[in-house]
Design an enzyme around this catalytic site. Structure first.
Site, PDB file in Angstrom:
ATOM      1  CG  ASP A 277     -42.507 -19.352 -25.613  1.00  0.00           C
ATOM      2  OD1 ASP A 277     -41.438 -19.296 -26.259  1.00  0.00           O
ATOM      3  OD2 ASP A 277     -42.872 -18.451 -24.832  1.00  0.00           O
TER       4      ASP A 277
ATOM      5  CG  ASP B  66     -38.505 -13.138 -25.361  1.00  0.00           C
ATOM      6  OD1 ASP B  66     -38.732 -13.892 -26.320  1.00  0.00           O
ATOM      7  OD2 ASP B  66     -38.905 -13.369 -24.205  1.00  0.00           O
TER       8      ASP B  66
END
Length: 668
Positions: free
Chosen positions: A188, A249
């Site tokens: 991430d 996202d």
């Protein structure tokens, strides 16, 4: 016999030997099979689609985040692994069980090694990886490129845990993951963003650390880069990562699944030149089966991700899902579109009416396509797919509905069907491949340059690359078209140094002559590239917008998709960021869905000319005049290279029409 002489001799006999092979075995039966012994004598065949080799498909599996967020432990993961097997999802191809953020609370020992909470993970992380493997599945884990993970900055179901990133421990942590037995790691970017790290440099450093770790452990990790498309990874991540996120996202904590983000993530994932030979654009995890998702919306979601050839990581609670959800996730014909061994991405090939769109994906074999008819409007509508737009001839083609798994008959030229509002119809089509052009290497170079690769129109082209790899592992080389970005291509083993196969890429070519250059990758033995075959996908065709004063092209900097990016002049390279489609509605469309736009409906001199989602607004409509100028329909002002400049990077604006050369343009 020298290599040069051998090449000359084999080319003299190739046509005769191929004729014998055609008569003896029937070329149509050779899809993805080993050639007969007689074919090997010709040594270096022209690139043909019937000698394709399968590449690594996009990953399929399950990830913990969308259902459990930070609340994961060994019981949750075991339950979901068990359910993947008992539900039949594992048999359908869902093999990865991926632990997302929340598995680690950020402690390290004196040597910097990760220390986990054994109340959450009895026996440690190796024990959970071993359990996943015992079910015939593969194990994935999560980390961050920075010092802190996302759970520190955005805690969900557990308190913020500091020091959960891998910065300063790249090779150490990757070795640890490998020794624990993990097969996949998602990296991430929350810490990386907060620290202002450079996306390309950081992830390439991590990729190198992964290679170094593998040299120590003998294991490999699939690398999933998750910097949300902020560093334009489609320009550089191919072959460094195995997949890379292209957008933010699709679902946030405590958010209800919606169409807006689903559509956004789909659109932003369409970077066809970057996706090939086992490397994939990633629009994020699936929302199929989550609360708020209807059956129709679940099918739409799967259709979008399948035509895009995207990774399929389910995020629902597999242990409690309905039979309906399971059947949607495991429909074999839909999964076959996603997992097609050619490994390419679907591209938009038509939008005759705004928001009634047609996408085509080149499949393995000859004359095979997947087609998605996508209705983004609020009313049911007929949508037509034309065979010619897909790169097929207008001859009759057979059509099959992937969701209903029923035949829809044979149709000449095109096929039309009604598509419900905000829904899609997913089809497979078997037709006749249109003609292409083959370019043979006449040098002794393993990674040659092919000059004068010609195209009748600018657009996305199917490029089949004939090569040999006599090794036991995939080899890598880069491909670059003219002045565009170069991409790493994986070339799987072909069995021997004289057995030739093809892999495919999608490339953007300019009208006229193009240069297609291959180059060796440092640290990798190059494959022997022999030929390329180029075939158009006419529905993607457009034109370059060339400035009269500069001879340079209207360009979107670095292939960015961001709304508000100002158009500029740059050297013409044929890239997708320089290819515009002039629609019947008067728009100039780039990337298939971004319109050339007068910023903020501006009507004054100096108004920026930007890209923006196509809205149908008058500020996005243009009139091409006989004197070579382009006027904006809202303001009547001309498209202008600012300050009459001609250099790369010159910004495009609106200005009062004055007849000067910096306001004259050629669509070519």
């Amino acid at each position: 016999m020298s290599r040069t002489v051998a090449r000359s001799w084999t080319r003299r006999i190739t046509a005769r030997l191929l004729a014998v092979v055609l008569l003896a075995v029937g070329l149509a039966t050779l899809d993805r099979q080993e050639p007969p012994a007689s074919a090997a004598l010709s040594a270096e065949p022209a690139a043909v689609s019937t000698s394709q080799i399968g590449v690594t498909p996009p990953p399929m599996g399950w990830a913990s985040w969308n259902s459990f967020f930070s609340s994961i432990d060994h019981n949750v993961i075991k339950q979901q692994a068990d359910a993947l097997v008992s539900s039949g999802m594992a048999d359908a191809g869902y093999k990865y069980v991926n632990l997302d953020d929340g598995w680690w609370q950020g402690q390290r020992d004196a040597n910097g090694n990760i220390v986990v909470d054994e109340d959450l993970w009895p026996g440690g992380m190796k024990a959970i990886a071993d359990y996943i493997h015992s079910k015939g599945l593969k194990a994935g884990i999560y980390t961050d490129a920075g010092k802190q993970g996302c759970g520190y900055y955005f805690p969900t179901t557990r308190p913020a845990a500091p020091n959960t990133g891998m910065e300063g421990h790249y090779q150490q942590d990757l070795e640890t993951f490998q020794r624990w037995g993990f097969d996949y790691v998602k990296i991430d970017w929350c810490g990386g963003r907060e620290e202002g790290l450079n996306q390309e440099a950081t992830y390439k450093q991590i990729a190198a650390a992964n290679e170094a770790a593998s040299a120590e452990t003998g294991r490999k990790l699939v690398l999933s880069f998750c910097e949300w498309g902020t560093g334009l990874p489609w320009n550089w991540a191919t072959g460094h990562g195995d997949l890379w996120r292209t957008s933010h996202d699709v679902l946030l904590h405590q958010e209800t699944p919606g169409l807006t983000k689903m559509y956004r993530n789909f659109d932003e994932a369409l970077q066809p030149a970057a996706q090939h030979t086992g490397y994939y654009n990633d629009p994020d995890m699936l929302m199929v089966g989550l609360n708020g998702m209807t059956a129709a919306r679940n099918r739409l979601h799967m259709s979008l991700w399948s035509i895009a050839g995207a990774p399929l990581l389910a995020g629902n609670n597999v242990a409690t899902m309905t039979t309906e959800t399971r059947d949607i996730l495991t429909n074999p014909e839909v999964l076959a579109v996603n997992q097609d061994p050619r490994g390419l991405q679907g591209v938009k090939v038509a939008e005759d009416t705004r928001n009634l769109q047609v996408y085509g994906k080149v499949l393995s074999g000859t004359g095979k396509r997947a087609v998605m008819l996508f209705n983004r409007t609020g009313s049911a509508a007929n949508i037509t797919v034309r065979w010619a737009d897909l790169g097929l001839t207008p001859a009759s083609a057979s059509v099959r509905n992937a969701w209903t798994r029923t035949n829809a008959g044979s149709h000449a030229t095109s096929y039309t069907t009604s598509v419900p509002a905000n829904d899609a119809v997913l089809l497979t089509v078997s037709g006749t491949e249109a003609s292409g052009s083959t370019y043979e290497d006449t040098t002794t170079a393993a990674t040659p340059t092919f000059g004068n690769v010609t195209a009748g129109a600018a657009g996305t082209k199917l490029v089949d690359i004939t090569y040999a790899n006599g090794g036991s592992t995939a080899r890598k080389a880069t491909i670059q078209v003219s002045g565009q970005y170069s991409y790493r291509v994986a070339f799987p083993p072909t069995g021997s140094a004289t057995t030739y196969r093809t892999v495919s890429v999608l490339a953007h070519l300019a009208k006229g002559a193009n240069t297609v250059k291959f180059a060796a990758v440092s640290g990798s033995t190059a494959p022997d590239v022999d030929a390329v075959r180029v075939q158009g996908i006419p529905g993607t065709n457009g034109a370059a917008l060339v400035g009269g004063a500069s001879g340079r092209c209207a360009d979107v900097d670095k292939n960015t998709y961001i709304n508000g990016t100002q158009a500029q002049l740059w050297d013409c390279s044929g890239g997708r960021n320089e290819t515009f489609t002039q629609t019947s509605r008067g728009e100039l469309v780039v990337y298939g869905n971004k319109c050339l736009d007068a910023d903020n409906n501006g009507t004054t001199n100096g108004t920026k000319v930007i890209i923006w989602d196509c809205t149908g607004g008058t500020n996005q409509k243009w009139t091409a005049n006989s004197n070579g100028t382009l006027t904006n329909n809202l303001s009547g002002l001309c498209l202008d290279a600012s300050n009459a400049a001609t250099a790369n990077g010159t910004k495009l604006i609106l200005w009062t029409c004055n007849g000067q050369a910096n306001q004259r343009w050629t669509l070519t």
